[in-house]
Design a protein around this motif. Structure first.
Motif, mmCIF file in Angstrom:
data_model
loop_
_atom_site.group_PDB
_atom_site.id
_atom_site.type_symbol
_atom_site.label_atom_id
_atom_site.label_comp_id
_atom_site.label_asym_id
_atom_site.label_seq_id
_atom_site.Cartn_x
_atom_site.Cartn_y
_atom_site.Cartn_z
ATOM 1 N N HIS A 82 0.816 -1.213 0.000
ATOM 2 C CA HIS A 82 0.000 0.000 0.000
ATOM 3 C C HIS A 82 0.844 1.255 0.000
ATOM 4 N N ALA A 85 -1.392 4.965 -3.948
ATOM 5 C CA ALA A 85 -2.840 5.151 -3.896
ATOM 6 C C ALA A 85 -3.245 5.939 -5.121
ATOM 7 N N GLN A 86 -4.484 5.747 -5.526
ATOM 8 C CA GLN A 86 -4.965 6.472 -6.692
ATOM 9 C C GLN A 86 -6.074 7.420 -6.281
ATOM 10 N N VAL A 87 -5.887 8.674 -6.638
ATOM 11 C CA VAL A 87 -6.911 9.677 -6.376
ATOM 12 C C VAL A 87 -7.206 10.336 -7.708
ATOM 13 N N LEU A 92 -0.483 8.539 -6.034
ATOM 14 C CA LEU A 92 0.342 9.061 -4.942
ATOM 15 C C LEU A 92 1.319 7.983 -4.501
ATOM 16 N N VAL A 93 2.553 8.396 -4.218
ATOM 17 C CA VAL A 93 3.563 7.463 -3.725
ATOM 18 C C VAL A 93 3.838 7.795 -2.259
ATOM 19 N N GLY C 48 0.997 -3.845 6.139
ATOM 20 C CA GLY C 48 1.613 -2.519 6.144
ATOM 21 C C GLY C 48 0.693 -1.585 5.404
ATOM 22 N N GLY C 49 0.841 -0.312 5.644
ATOM 23 C CA GLY C 49 0.070 0.655 4.881
ATOM 24 C C GLY C 49 -1.420 0.607 5.153
ATOM 25 N N VAL C 52 -3.228 3.878 4.309
ATOM 26 C CA VAL C 52 -3.407 4.130 2.874
ATOM 27 C C VAL C 52 -4.496 3.210 2.314
ATOM 28 N N GLN C 56 -7.732 4.646 0.597
ATOM 29 C CA GLN C 56 -8.075 4.333 -0.796
ATOM 30 C C GLN C 56 -9.539 3.878 -0.883
ATOM 31 N N VAL C 59 -11.728 6.942 -0.581
ATOM 32 C CA VAL C 59 -11.673 7.717 -1.821
ATOM 33 C C VAL C 59 -12.576 7.053 -2.866
ATOM 34 N N ARG C 77 -2.393 12.653 3.769
ATOM 35 C CA ARG C 77 -1.949 13.095 2.442
ATOM 36 C C ARG C 77 -2.929 12.647 1.370
ATOM 37 N N ALA C 82 -7.398 14.056 -2.326
ATOM 38 C CA ALA C 82 -8.737 13.754 -2.830
ATOM 39 C C ALA C 82 -9.753 14.819 -2.408
#
Ligand code: SF4
Ligand code: SF4
Lengths: 287, 310, 110
Positions: A82, A85-87, A92-93, C48-49, C52, C56, C59, C77, C82
């Motif tokens: 993860h 992400a896509q917005v 986004l990295v 992990g993550g 995010v 996601q 979003v 972030r 978004a």
């Protein structure tokens, strides 16, 4: 010969033994010291290297060439961590989550991902006392991942015949310890005769048997605890290669940055004997 | 009191360098709290999940393990593998080799695999799949001094940060259930992933250091970490009389950094003796120098956390 | 307008969950229809993550507001990018319904 010095429990004297072992062997062979405890490295306080080289330890993270990106979302889908992400149309990295595995790069159907270095620490190299070649990794504060630094640190040089590589491992028994142990010929376990020392040593023995690495033990602060450590070692058939009795004066000297062999020079021979025992255990099978 | 701010305060105990006596001090805190006329309900967490020692002193009775499932690792189905080498070409972790049992197929070393799945997508035969791993167990245990949340990461595993997050979260929910004012977290050594997880959302950091060059060096790094995450911190020096010059250096450093030094605990052989008996030092040797000093540190810590005395 | 609240259980009576990334449930509430739906947080099970992964999901649900106790830097972030508003409650004994009410009364922290 490649020897990792590990312990499980922190503060058992790993660095004390590793640095003095390096000093004792320096007159016999070329010695390289790798401080793999990249979160809290301490070897330099004793071996006093002068660093002549410092390079960033990096992870290669993706950078998306946005003009050419079709926002298909494939990279986000394949990233196991993860870190993407896509917005809307943007990808986004998240650098701190990225393992630098390259999966997104290979899977991008448009081939628009390039990889850029993201520093997470430093790799240093220099000459230390008695001509020991010293390598140190340092994780930057607030960065989560020590393992890639350890991996890169160990790759700085190839093992050579007639060279003794000593790897000072981090405490604990998780992935960073495994990374330190990968490929070594022998693990020297420094422990103390207390329930904490024993509990954490058992974790280490579990890892070592999975990895098929022979080991031996140094009992530090001998005398402060009970017999359960020795019983366990007999049960697992792990040899005790050295004992260092507890001694307040020694503790004080070590605290000030002196080494064991500086305070008690007789340990030089004891540590050379220990090395001799290691070579016998390993036999001709160094990697 | 209003229910506003009813959330328990979280104290994180860290050291940077291992073996400074963090766990012995945490255990003594547990006892000191329980030993009052009206003990505050408090919850304890051992966040050093790959070298978990707090339970050796707090001695919970029965353990009720709950599984911890972490990340996944890649596995090759030898029936489907055509030995093309596409997987090893993409693997950046040197994890893929010819199978030691059958050199006609490739094999993934679970110790080296990072779990990134790059090989899964690279394999033209669909021979590789990701297999979720049980990476440890966690426990909610009753101890004579309160409830302890602890865990055992299986040796050599990744994801210690996630396991720390999990037990902290469980502890926090439980603290709300029992209206506890405070969660005390015995943190892991170092400054990496599990430390970052252990710090997240805490209200106060207590750094237990020792008076040596090593202690000071690692203290600076752990303080940097706590500051990065905006956790206010205080310091206490353990084994303070072992090397007086080192203690002076830490005092000076603390003063220069504007960090409060809330106590100095002398070296006391009663501490390892209590550890061997599996009891907090304040239980077995309440009048020892170390026990008294720890008591002092505990009082200062509770007042910094603004726990209500009642 | 759609808001999503991190919760300990899948209902309006459930207590909110203070941690965003690893909360068990995400309750989606639509202020126009007063309809709600609960989703398991896909972040909760990630190694992990987590933040995010949860972000996601939110979003993708096209929510306009997300309500939790605190947001990690990564999730923040993603929400900023978004243009999803982040609101925080301070009292973790609040229920999801109360959090919705507080949002409507503009009582939540920004
Ligand atoms: S390199 Fe690997 S971890 Fe990093 S963003 Fe790409 S797929 Fe994710
Ligand atoms: S999952 Fe990644 S690290 Fe594991 S074997 Fe495949 S490519 Fe290598």
């Amino acid at each position: 010969m490649q020897i990792a010095v590990a312990s499980g429990k922190g503060g058992t004297g790993k660095t004390t033994i590793a640095t003095s072992l390096a000093l004792s062997l320096a007159s016999l062979a070329k010695v390289r010291y790798f401080d793999c405890d990249v979160e809290a490295p301490n070897g330099h306080l004793f071996l006093k290297p002068e660093f002549s080289e410092s390079t960033p330890a990096v992870i290669r993270i993706p950078q998306i060439q946005t003009e050419k990106c079709t926002a298909c979302g494939r990279c986000v889908e394949v990233c196991e961590f993860h870190a993407l992400a896509q917005v809307g149309k943007n990808i986004l990295v998240f650098p701190q989550l990225c393992h630098g595995c390259g999966s997104c790069t290979w899977n991008c159907p448009e081939n628009v991902i390039v990889e850029v270095p993201n520093p997470i620490g430093t790799l240093e190299r220099g000459m230390a006392l008695e001509n020991i070649e010293f390598f140190r990794g340092l994780l930057t504060i607030s960065e989560p991942m020590p393992t890639p630094i350890i991996r890169q640190l160990k790759k700085r040089v190839h093992p050579q015949p007639n060279t003794i590589n000593i790897y000072d491992a981090p405490p604990g028994a998780s992935c960073s310890v495994v990374e330190t142990l990968r490929g070594v010929d022998f693990a020297l376990l420094v422990t103390e005769p207390t329930p904490f020392g024993l509990h954490d040593l058992k974790q280490m023995l579990g890892i070592l048997s999975d990895m098929n690495i022979p080991s031996g033990v140094v009992i530090n602060r001998d005398g402060i605890g009970d017999d359960s450590l020795e019983e366990t070692l007999r049960e697992f058939n792990i040899p005790v290669l050295l004992r260092v009795p507890f001694d307040r004066a020694l503790a004080e000297n070590l605290a000030s940055g002196r080494t064991l062999v500086d305070v008690y020079p007789e340990y030089r021979n004891a540590l050379r004997d220990l090395y001799q025992q290691i070579t016998e255990i390993v036999g001709g099978k160094t990697k | 009191m209003s229910t506003q701010n009813s959330r328990a305060k979280q104290l994180i105990i860290l050291s940077g360098k291992g073996g400074t006596g963090k766990t012995s001090i945490s255990a003594a805190f547990a006892h000191l709290n329980a030993d009052q006329e009206e003990p505050r309900p408090m919850v304890f967490v051992d966040a050093d999940v790959d070298a978990a020692n707090l339970s050796l002193v707090l001695q919970p009775g029965n353990l009720d393990p709950k599984e911890f499932w972490g990340g996944s690792l890649a596995e090759i189905d030898p029936e489907k593998c055509i030995n093309c080498g596409a997987c090893s070409a993409v693997c950046r972790y040197d994890a893929i080799f010819p199978d030691p049992k059958n050199d006609q197929v490739q094999w993934i070393d679970p110790i080296a695999c990072d779990g990134c799945a790059a090989c899964v997508y690279a394999c033209p035969e669909g021979a590789i799949s990701m297999v979720r791993q049980q990476e440890g167990n966690w426990f909610q245990s009753n101890t004579p001094y309160g409830t302890l949340f602890h865990a055992e990461l299986f040796p050599g595993r990744e994801n210690s940060g996630k396991l720390v997050t999990l037990i902290k979260q469980q502890a926090r929910l439980y603290a709300e259930d029992i209206q506890s004012q405070c969660v005390v977290i015995d943190g892991p050594p170092g400054i990496g992933c599990p430390v970052i997880s252990a710090c997240a959302g805490t209200d106060l950091g207590l750094i237990v250091t020792e008076p040596s060059l090593m202690g000071l060096h690692d203290l600076k790094r752990v303080l940097g970490t706590l500051r990065h995450f905006h956790v206010p911190s205080v310091i206490c020096i353990n084994k303070a009389d072992i090397y007086p010059e080192g203690t002076r250096a830490i005092r000076e450093y603390a003063a220069a950094e504007g960090i409060e030094l809330i106590g100095e605990i002398p070296y006391d052989e009663k501490v390892p003796r209590a550890m061997i008996e599996g009891k907090p030092v304040t239980v077995l040797f309440p009048d020892s120098f170390a026990a008294k000093a720890i008591q002092e540190v505990w009082h200062k810590t509770t007042s910094l956390l603004q726990l209500q005395e009642d | 307008m759609k808001l999503i609240i991190s919760a300990q259980n899948p209902s309006l009576e459930a207590q909110v969950d203070r941690r965003f990334g690893r909360c068990m449930w995400l309750v989606l509430f639509d202020t126009e229809t007063n309809q709600w739906e609960a989703f398991q947080n896909p972040g909760a099970s990630q190694s992990g993550g987590a933040g995010v992964a949860a972000a996601q999901f939110i979003v993708d649900q096209k929510a306009k507001v997300v309500v939790s106790g605190d947001f990690g830097p990564n999730a923040s972030r993603a929400f900023q990018a978004a243009k999803i508003e982040m609101r925080r409650f301070t009292d973790s004994t609040t229920t999801v319904q109360e959090a919705v009410d507080h949002f409507i009364q503009d009582k939540l922290l920004k």
